[in-house]
Design a protein around this motif. Structure first.
Motif, PDB file in Angstrom:
ATOM      1  N   PHE A 286       0.767  -1.040  -0.095  1.00 22.61           N
ATOM      2  CA  PHE A 286       0.004   0.132  -0.087  1.00 22.61           C
ATOM      3  C   PHE A 286       0.795   1.165   0.086  1.00 22.61           C
ATOM      4  CE2 PHE A 286      -3.360  -2.735   2.276  1.00 22.61           C
ATOM      5  CZ  PHE A 286      -4.109  -2.938   1.033  1.00 22.61           C
ATOM      6  N   PHE A 287       1.984   1.264   0.701  1.00 24.10           N
ATOM      7  CA  PHE A 287       3.182   2.241   0.636  1.00 24.10           C
ATOM      8  C   PHE A 287       4.223   1.984   0.185  1.00 24.10           C
ATOM      9  CE2 PHE A 287      -0.366   3.399   3.526  1.00 24.10           C
ATOM     10  CZ  PHE A 287      -0.685   4.573   3.427  1.00 24.10           C
ATOM     11  N   ILE A 288       5.071   2.900  -0.347  1.00 24.19           N
ATOM     12  CA  ILE A 288       6.541   2.644  -0.854  1.00 24.19           C
ATOM     13  C   ILE A 288       7.311   3.809  -0.495  1.00 24.19           C
ATOM     14  CG2 ILE A 288       6.105   0.774  -2.782  1.00 24.19           C
ATOM     15  CD1 ILE A 288       6.281   3.239  -4.739  1.00 24.19           C
ATOM     16  N   ARG A 289       8.621   3.802  -0.558  1.00 24.55           N
ATOM     17  CA  ARG A 289       9.454   4.898  -0.489  1.00 24.55           C
ATOM     18  C   ARG A 289      10.206   5.290  -1.748  1.00 24.55           C
ATOM     19  NH1 ARG A 289       9.932   7.064   4.364  1.00 24.55           N
ATOM     20  NH2 ARG A 289       9.563   6.054   6.134  1.00 24.55           N
ATOM     21  N   VAL A 290       9.868   6.777  -2.012  1.00 16.37           N
ATOM     22  CA  VAL A 290      10.375   6.977  -3.345  1.00 16.37           C
ATOM     23  C   VAL A 290      11.517   8.385  -2.897  1.00 16.37           C
ATOM     24  CG1 VAL A 290       9.927   8.074  -5.416  1.00 16.37           C
ATOM     25  CG2 VAL A 290       8.510   6.453  -4.838  1.00 16.37           C
ATOM     26  N   ASN A 291      12.620   8.077  -3.146  1.00 10.80           N
ATOM     27  CA  ASN A 291      13.447   9.288  -2.777  1.00 10.80           C
ATOM     28  C   ASN A 291      13.397   9.504  -1.252  1.00 10.80           C
ATOM     29  OD1 ASN A 291      14.372   9.402  -5.589  1.00 10.80           O
ATOM     30  ND2 ASN A 291      12.916  11.043  -6.116  1.00 10.80           N
ATOM     31  N   GLY A 292      13.171   8.601  -0.659  1.00 14.29           N
ATOM     32  CA  GLY A 292      13.269   8.639   1.153  1.00 14.29           C
ATOM     33  C   GLY A 292      11.823   9.247   1.572  1.00 14.29           C
ATOM     34  N   ARG A 293      10.822   9.535   0.600  1.00 14.88           N
ATOM     35  CA  ARG A 293       9.443   9.905   0.970  1.00 14.88           C
ATOM     36  C   ARG A 293       8.437   9.027   0.930  1.00 14.88           C
ATOM     37  NH1 ARG A 293       6.156  14.612  -2.189  1.00 14.88           N
ATOM     38  NH2 ARG A 293       6.524  12.945  -3.868  1.00 14.88           N
ATOM     39  N   ARG A 294       7.625   8.828   2.109  1.00 15.53           N
ATOM     40  CA  ARG A 294       6.683   7.662   1.952  1.00 15.53           C
ATOM     41  C   ARG A 294       5.324   7.987   1.024  1.00 15.53           C
ATOM     42  NH1 ARG A 294       5.515   3.662   5.407  1.00 15.53           N
ATOM     43  NH2 ARG A 294       3.113   2.982   5.630  1.00 15.53           N
ATOM     44  N   VAL A 295       5.105   7.182   0.048  1.00 17.78           N
ATOM     45  CA  VAL A 295       4.371   7.316  -1.072  1.00 17.78           C
ATOM     46  C   VAL A 295       3.229   6.191  -0.923  1.00 17.78           C
ATOM     47  CG1 VAL A 295       4.013   7.723  -3.500  1.00 17.78           C
ATOM     48  CG2 VAL A 295       5.861   8.507  -2.343  1.00 17.78           C
ATOM     49  N   ALA A 296       2.067   6.437  -1.068  1.00 21.03           N
ATOM     50  CA  ALA A 296       0.867   5.497  -1.246  1.00 21.03           C
ATOM     51  C   ALA A 296       0.901   4.990  -2.852  1.00 21.03           C
ATOM     52  CB  ALA A 296      -0.452   6.245  -0.985  1.00 21.03           C
ATOM     53  N   THR A 297       0.361   3.691  -2.859  1.00 23.98           N
ATOM     54  CA  THR A 297       0.433   3.309  -4.202  1.00 23.98           C
ATOM     55  C   THR A 297      -0.808   3.314  -4.640  1.00 23.98           C
ATOM     56  OG1 THR A 297      -0.053   0.660  -3.481  1.00 23.98           O
ATOM     57  CG2 THR A 297       2.487   1.463  -3.691  1.00 23.98           C
ATOM     58  N   LEU A 298      -1.210   2.975  -5.981  1.00 21.96           N
ATOM     59  CA  LEU A 298      -2.619   2.796  -6.566  1.00 21.96           C
ATOM     60  C   LEU A 298      -3.449   1.873  -5.949  1.00 21.96           C
ATOM     61  CD1 LEU A 298      -4.028   4.233  -8.550  1.00 21.96           C
ATOM     62  CD2 LEU A 298      -3.343   2.396 -10.195  1.00 21.96           C
ATOM     63  N   LEU A 299      -2.607   0.727  -5.165  1.00 20.95           N
ATOM     64  CA  LEU A 299      -3.595   0.010  -4.502  1.00 20.95           C
ATOM     65  C   LEU A 299      -4.193   0.430  -3.286  1.00 20.95           C
ATOM     66  CD1 LEU A 299      -3.799  -3.462  -4.713  1.00 20.95           C
ATOM     67  CD2 LEU A 299      -2.136  -3.682  -2.948  1.00 20.95           C
ATOM     68  N   PHE A 300      -3.521   1.302  -2.583  1.00 20.05           N
ATOM     69  CA  PHE A 300      -3.838   2.130  -1.378  1.00 20.05           C
ATOM     70  C   PHE A 300      -5.137   3.060  -2.018  1.00 20.05           C
ATOM     71  CE2 PHE A 300      -4.167   5.672   1.345  1.00 20.05           C
ATOM     72  CZ  PHE A 300      -4.509   5.017   2.686  1.00 20.05           C
ATOM     73  N   VAL A 301      -5.169   3.699  -2.917  1.00 23.37           N
ATOM     74  CA  VAL A 301      -6.070   4.454  -3.787  1.00 23.37           C
ATOM     75  C   VAL A 301      -7.266   3.671  -3.822  1.00 23.37           C
ATOM     76  CG1 VAL A 301      -6.823   6.009  -5.376  1.00 23.37           C
ATOM     77  CG2 VAL A 301      -4.570   6.082  -4.625  1.00 23.37           C
TER      78      VAL A 301
END
Length: 352
Positions: free
Chosen positions: A185-200
């Motif tokens: 549901f969440f990943i890290r991109v450039n050190g920032r926590r980001v929600a995936t489309l699965l979470f949406v």
């Protein structure tokens, strides 16, 4: 508002709730490997959940007698029938966001948890309002009748899950990646926590289920305001929702007229709730059970006979064949099936 009154010890509440949590844990462990759930597996699990739900009614019969048990069964049946409408919306959301089949069960698991939590809150609030303010029965009753009417007369309106206010709010508050990344549901991109489309997609499921929670809880409160019976009827009906989806996903177009039956059930529950605060009083449970069973049977039989010979879902890929890759782009774009409320989802497009 007069109703069934029997003492439910705190330990019984705790035992039933713990039992429901254990069953959810078993369901999660059984599908922890993200495999695609086929019809046979889903049918077996659906049978298990239905057997447990029906078996609990027998426990109530032995503990409190036939009237309590019959009241539970009436609530369970109407909840099970209304849960089919959830299945249509699940299919719409999955098609819209092109959720890969292997990850749909994870969204449904957390969706079921959210559905149970929402229903528990609505049950206690609704039951308390009906007990304290008799006139709320007229409001809830009118709401159910209006909902049934809208369900019966609604046409092929397009529903856009990404326009749901809750989904739009989440996207504004939480940075979102436009693709799927496994079952995360969440990943890290450039050190920032980001929600995936699965979470949406999960947020869309939870947001749309709030409306169903209000409808279904109000419908059962029309049968009884006993919070234990309302809670158990809701919980045991919702427990099998995930398996029910995978059972019916390829047959949704065959239920062309089911929404008329659901509309009748909602309107009947509304009338029953209003009558409970008039000299007529609460309608007998045997009559309620008869109306629910007859309505479900007729609407399903009518649908199956009218769509005889029609492919189950020629426009939708069957469960078991993935519809999207890790990028979140649909491979070939089926239309979401018509919902029980008479709605049709949008033609699938690139996932947002």
């Amino acid at each position: 508002m007069s109703d069934l009154a029997f003492t439910v010890p705190l330990w019984v509440w705790a035992a039933v709730t713990v039992g429901i949590c254990v069953m959810l844990a078993v369901d999660l462990v059984a599908h922890r490997d993200n495999h695609v759930i086929g019809f046979k597996e889903a049918a077996v699990w659906s049978s298990v959940w239905i057997a447990i739900g029906l078996g609990f009614g027998l426990v109530l019969w032995a503990w409190q007698g036939s009237e309590v048990s019959s009241t539970y069964y009436a609530g369970y049946l109407i909840e099970k029938a209304l849960s089919i409408d959830n299945v249509f919306v699940f299919a719409l959301v999955f098609s819209f966001f092109a959720v890969p089949d292997a990850y749909q069960h994870k969204i449904l698991f957390w969706g079921v948890l959210g559905a149970l939590a929402a229903r528990l809150v609505f049950i206690f609030i609704g039951a308390e309002l009906l007990e304290v303010f008799f006139w709320t029965a007229y409001l809830f009753g009118a709401f159910l009748i209006w909902t049934g009417y809208k369900m019966a007369v609604s046409k092929d309106e397009e529903v856009h899950p990404d326009r749901n206010p809750v989904v739009r709010l989440v996207r504004k508050l939480i940075p979102t990646d436009p693709g799927f990344h496994g079952d995360r549901f969440f990943i890290r991109v450039n050190g920032r926590r980001v929600a995936t489309l699965l979470f949406v997609a999960l947020v869309a499921i939870e947001a749309t289920d709030l409306i169903f929670a209000i409808d279904s809880v109000a419908a059962v409160l029309a049968i009884t305001t006993n919070t234990f019976l309302v809670w158990t009827a809701n919980a045991f009906a919702v427990l099998g929702l995930r398996s029910l989806y995978f059972c019916l996903a390829g047959l949704l177009r065959r239920f062309a007229y089911l929404h008329y039956g659901l509309a009748v059930l909602l309107a009947f529950a509304g009338v029953k709730l209003i009558l409970s605060e008039t000299p007529v009083g609460k309608l007998p449970i045997p009559l309620t059970l008869g109306v629910i069973a007859a309505t479900i049977t007729v609407s399903i039989a009518w649908s199956l006979i009218a769509t005889r010979g029609r492919p189950a879902d020629t426009a939708q890929q069957p469960v078991g064949e993935g519809t999207a890759g890790e990028t979140g782009k649909p491979s070939a774009a089926p239309a979401a099936p018509r919902s029980a409320a008479g709605r049709r989802g949008p033609r699938s497009k690139d996932a947002p």
